[in-house]
Design a protein around this motif. Sequence first.
Motif, PDB file in Angstrom:
ATOM      1  N   LYS A 101      22.141 -35.296 -47.710  1.00  0.00           N
ATOM      2  CA  LYS A 101      23.294 -36.193 -47.752  1.00  0.00           C
ATOM      3  C   LYS A 101      24.493 -35.687 -48.519  1.00  0.00           C
ATOM      4  O   LYS A 101      25.590 -36.174 -48.311  1.00  0.00           O
ATOM      5  CB  LYS A 101      22.928 -37.564 -48.350  1.00  0.00           C
ATOM      6  N   PHE A 102      24.323 -34.717 -49.394  1.00  0.00           N
ATOM      7  CA  PHE A 102      25.456 -34.260 -50.209  1.00  0.00           C
ATOM      8  C   PHE A 102      25.935 -32.858 -49.834  1.00  0.00           C
ATOM      9  O   PHE A 102      26.618 -32.205 -50.596  1.00  0.00           O
ATOM     10  CB  PHE A 102      25.078 -34.301 -51.698  1.00  0.00           C
ATOM     11  N   GLU A 103      25.577 -32.416 -48.621  1.00  0.00           N
ATOM     12  CA  GLU A 103      25.925 -31.041 -48.244  1.00  0.00           C
ATOM     13  C   GLU A 103      27.435 -30.835 -48.098  1.00  0.00           C
ATOM     14  O   GLU A 103      27.923 -29.716 -48.219  1.00  0.00           O
ATOM     15  CB  GLU A 103      25.209 -30.629 -46.964  1.00  0.00           C
ATOM     16  N   LYS A 104      28.202 -31.902 -47.862  1.00  0.00           N
ATOM     17  CA  LYS A 104      29.655 -31.721 -47.743  1.00  0.00           C
ATOM     18  C   LYS A 104      30.273 -31.274 -49.065  1.00  0.00           C
ATOM     19  O   LYS A 104      31.372 -30.706 -49.091  1.00  0.00           O
ATOM     20  CB  LYS A 104      30.320 -33.012 -47.256  1.00  0.00           C
ATOM     21  N   TYR A 105      29.563 -31.518 -50.174  1.00  0.00           N
ATOM     22  CA  TYR A 105      30.015 -31.031 -51.483  1.00  0.00           C
ATOM     23  C   TYR A 105      29.346 -29.706 -51.862  1.00  0.00           C
ATOM     24  O   TYR A 105      29.607 -29.155 -52.929  1.00  0.00           O
ATOM     25  CB  TYR A 105      29.690 -32.051 -52.569  1.00  0.00           C
ATOM     26  N   GLY A 106      28.436 -29.238 -51.004  1.00  0.00           N
ATOM     27  CA  GLY A 106      27.672 -28.035 -51.333  1.00  0.00           C
ATOM     28  C   GLY A 106      26.578 -28.291 -52.346  1.00  0.00           C
ATOM     29  O   GLY A 106      26.060 -27.349 -52.964  1.00  0.00           O
ATOM     30  N   ARG A 149      33.062 -20.729 -52.590  1.00  0.00           N
ATOM     31  CA  ARG A 149      33.593 -21.154 -53.891  1.00  0.00           C
ATOM     32  C   ARG A 149      34.536 -22.353 -53.727  1.00  0.00           C
ATOM     33  O   ARG A 149      34.506 -23.296 -54.517  1.00  0.00           O
ATOM     34  CB  ARG A 149      34.358 -20.014 -54.561  1.00  0.00           C
ATOM     35  N   THR A 150      35.400 -22.273 -52.717  1.00  0.00           N
ATOM     36  CA  THR A 150      36.362 -23.358 -52.476  1.00  0.00           C
ATOM     37  C   THR A 150      35.643 -24.665 -52.183  1.00  0.00           C
ATOM     38  O   THR A 150      36.053 -25.733 -52.662  1.00  0.00           O
ATOM     39  CB  THR A 150      37.292 -22.993 -51.300  1.00  0.00           C
ATOM     40  N   LYS A 151      34.572 -24.591 -51.415  1.00  0.00           N
ATOM     41  CA  LYS A 151      33.802 -25.798 -51.112  1.00  0.00           C
ATOM     42  C   LYS A 151      33.188 -26.380 -52.380  1.00  0.00           C
ATOM     43  O   LYS A 151      33.282 -27.582 -52.636  1.00  0.00           O
ATOM     44  CB  LYS A 151      32.706 -25.479 -50.087  1.00  0.00           C
ATOM     45  N   LEU A 152      32.575 -25.527 -53.192  1.00  0.00           N
ATOM     46  CA  LEU A 152      31.955 -25.990 -54.433  1.00  0.00           C
ATOM     47  C   LEU A 152      33.000 -26.464 -55.441  1.00  0.00           C
ATOM     48  O   LEU A 152      32.716 -27.325 -56.276  1.00  0.00           O
ATOM     49  CB  LEU A 152      31.111 -24.870 -55.051  1.00  0.00           C
ATOM     50  N   ASP A 153      34.202 -25.920 -55.332  1.00  0.00           N
ATOM     51  CA  ASP A 153      35.254 -26.205 -56.302  1.00  0.00           C
ATOM     52  C   ASP A 153      35.769 -27.642 -56.216  1.00  0.00           C
ATOM     53  O   ASP A 153      36.457 -28.112 -57.128  1.00  0.00           O
ATOM     54  CB  ASP A 153      36.411 -25.224 -56.111  1.00  0.00           C
ATOM     55  N   GLN A 154      35.435 -28.341 -55.148  1.00  0.00           N
ATOM     56  CA  GLN A 154      35.863 -29.738 -55.041  1.00  0.00           C
ATOM     57  C   GLN A 154      35.081 -30.642 -55.996  1.00  0.00           C
ATOM     58  O   GLN A 154      35.477 -31.780 -56.250  1.00  0.00           O
ATOM     59  CB  GLN A 154      35.713 -30.240 -53.602  1.00  0.00           C
ATOM     60  N   VAL A 155      34.001 -30.114 -56.563  1.00  0.00           N
ATOM     61  CA  VAL A 155      33.206 -30.873 -57.537  1.00  0.00           C
ATOM     62  C   VAL A 155      33.629 -30.458 -58.943  1.00  0.00           C
ATOM     63  O   VAL A 155      33.375 -29.338 -59.373  1.00  0.00           O
ATOM     64  CB  VAL A 155      31.694 -30.616 -57.342  1.00  0.00           C
ATOM     65  N   ASN A 156      34.297 -31.371 -59.645  1.00  0.00           N
ATOM     66  CA  ASN A 156      34.697 -31.108 -61.032  1.00  0.00           C
ATOM     67  C   ASN A 156      33.566 -31.373 -62.007  1.00  0.00           C
ATOM     68  O   ASN A 156      33.436 -30.708 -63.032  1.00  0.00           O
ATOM     69  CB  ASN A 156      35.896 -31.972 -61.408  1.00  0.00           C
ATOM     70  N   VAL A 184      10.117 -24.063 -61.050  1.00  0.00           N
ATOM     71  CA  VAL A 184      10.689 -25.353 -61.401  1.00  0.00           C
ATOM     72  C   VAL A 184      11.322 -25.932 -60.143  1.00  0.00           C
ATOM     73  O   VAL A 184      12.103 -25.267 -59.468  1.00  0.00           O
ATOM     74  CB  VAL A 184      11.763 -25.213 -62.510  1.00  0.00           C
ATOM     75  N   GLU A 185      10.952 -27.159 -59.831  1.00  0.00           N
ATOM     76  CA  GLU A 185      11.460 -27.820 -58.628  1.00  0.00           C
ATOM     77  C   GLU A 185      12.146 -29.124 -59.034  1.00  0.00           C
ATOM     78  O   GLU A 185      11.563 -29.947 -59.741  1.00  0.00           O
ATOM     79  CB  GLU A 185      10.291 -28.100 -57.693  1.00  0.00           C
ATOM     80  N   ILE A 186      13.396 -29.293 -58.616  1.00  0.00           N
ATOM     81  CA  ILE A 186      14.110 -30.540 -58.878  1.00  0.00           C
ATOM     82  C   ILE A 186      14.493 -31.167 -57.544  1.00  0.00           C
ATOM     83  O   ILE A 186      15.146 -30.535 -56.707  1.00  0.00           O
ATOM     84  CB  ILE A 186      15.392 -30.317 -59.712  1.00  0.00           C
ATOM     85  N   THR A 187      14.044 -32.412 -57.341  1.00  0.00           N
ATOM     86  CA  THR A 187      14.413 -33.183 -56.161  1.00  0.00           C
ATOM     87  C   THR A 187      15.377 -34.278 -56.596  1.00  0.00           C
ATOM     88  O   THR A 187      15.027 -35.127 -57.422  1.00  0.00           O
ATOM     89  CB  THR A 187      13.172 -33.798 -55.487  1.00  0.00           C
ATOM     90  N   TYR A 188      16.589 -34.239 -56.072  1.00  0.00           N
ATOM     91  CA  TYR A 188      17.637 -35.168 -56.492  1.00  0.00           C
ATOM     92  C   TYR A 188      17.589 -36.445 -55.666  1.00  0.00           C
ATOM     93  O   TYR A 188      17.461 -36.400 -54.434  1.00  0.00           O
ATOM     94  CB  TYR A 188      19.011 -34.521 -56.336  1.00  0.00           C
ATOM     95  N   SER A 189      17.714 -37.594 -56.334  1.00  0.00           N
ATOM     96  CA  SER A 189      17.762 -38.872 -55.625  1.00  0.00           C
ATOM     97  C   SER A 189      19.191 -39.333 -55.396  1.00  0.00           C
ATOM     98  O   SER A 189      19.477 -40.054 -54.444  1.00  0.00           O
ATOM     99  CB  SER A 189      16.982 -39.942 -56.401  1.00  0.00           C
ATOM    100  N   ASN A 190      20.104 -38.931 -56.283  1.00  0.00           N
ATOM    101  CA  ASN A 190      21.508 -39.302 -56.107  1.00  0.00           C
ATOM    102  C   ASN A 190      22.403 -38.448 -56.998  1.00  0.00           C
ATOM    103  O   ASN A 190      21.937 -37.852 -57.966  1.00  0.00           O
ATOM    104  CB  ASN A 190      21.726 -40.782 -56.433  1.00  0.00           C
ATOM    105  N   TYR A 191      23.672 -38.418 -56.647  1.00  0.00           N
ATOM    106  CA  TYR A 191      24.705 -37.767 -57.460  1.00  0.00           C
ATOM    107  C   TYR A 191      25.832 -38.766 -57.707  1.00  0.00           C
ATOM    108  O   TYR A 191      26.177 -39.555 -56.821  1.00  0.00           O
ATOM    109  CB  TYR A 191      25.327 -36.574 -56.739  1.00  0.00           C
ATOM    110  N   VAL A 192      26.402 -38.718 -58.908  1.00  0.00           N
ATOM    111  CA  VAL A 192      27.669 -39.403 -59.193  1.00  0.00           C
ATOM    112  C   VAL A 192      28.679 -38.292 -59.435  1.00  0.00           C
ATOM    113  O   VAL A 192      28.577 -37.558 -60.422  1.00  0.00           O
ATOM    114  CB  VAL A 192      27.551 -40.324 -60.423  1.00  0.00           C
ATOM    115  N   ILE A 193      29.645 -38.171 -58.519  1.00  0.00           N
ATOM    116  CA  ILE A 193      30.507 -36.986 -58.473  1.00  0.00           C
ATOM    117  C   ILE A 193      31.936 -37.321 -58.908  1.00  0.00           C
ATOM    118  O   ILE A 193      32.505 -38.338 -58.510  1.00  0.00           O
ATOM    119  CB  ILE A 193      30.523 -36.407 -57.040  1.00  0.00           C
TER     120      ILE A 193
END
Length: 224
Positions: free
Chosen positions: A155-160, A23-30, A204-213
């Motif tokens: 590439k975005f695993e540090k944000y979970g 939860r703490t790891k995911l919580d860094q994403v507002n 349902v499959e979603i493949t992400y190309s990028n995130y704006v966090i």
Amino acid sequence: MALFFLTTHVAAQDADKLIHDVRTKLDQVNDYKANGKLKTDVSFLKIPISDVQVYYKKPNRFKVKKDGGISLLPKGGVSINLSSLLMGENVTAVNAGETVVNGIKVRIIKLLPLDENAEVILTTMYIDEQRLLVYKAVTTTRENGTYDIQMFYGKFEKYGLPDKVIFTFNTKDYKLPKGVTFEYESGESSKTTTDQLKNKKGKVEITYSNYVINQGISDAIFQQ
């Protein structure tokens, strides 16, 4: 007997701590906005791969937006957003051993709600303890059946946050609109109801190309 209770207590503490750390790891994403490709696979429907925008905002706002057509996402207490599955504090975490998912050793944690009237009856998490990543979650609900989510990271695993999500469900268990126009494999369009979706598996499959966090998202996005 005392040793048994001590071991059980320590195991429960370990399970609670692991869930807390995830939860703490995911919580860094507002909030985030992501672009991706959505692929819908239901046995008797022909739905093309489409571009989507995915929006998330704490604590539990989540939206998949597609220009035109239909995104076959179940209604009700169902989410393909991991943060929503983990956000409730009113649960008991139970250690259920270890297994391997996609070649990765994971801990199995069962989340049991303390509220007997909760929509979610049970969620089972498969967690990489070292990287605090959830690779699979299986959720059983009162009114929307059982569904599972698989996550693949990059590439975005540090944000979970996953690079790819595969969401599998049984269409008969979900509250879909009474009348929707689908394009069948024959190429014809027709109206269907939930009766025609019975005993059909959906994916349902979603493949992400990028995130704006953490750049801020208007509440209006989730009201459209």
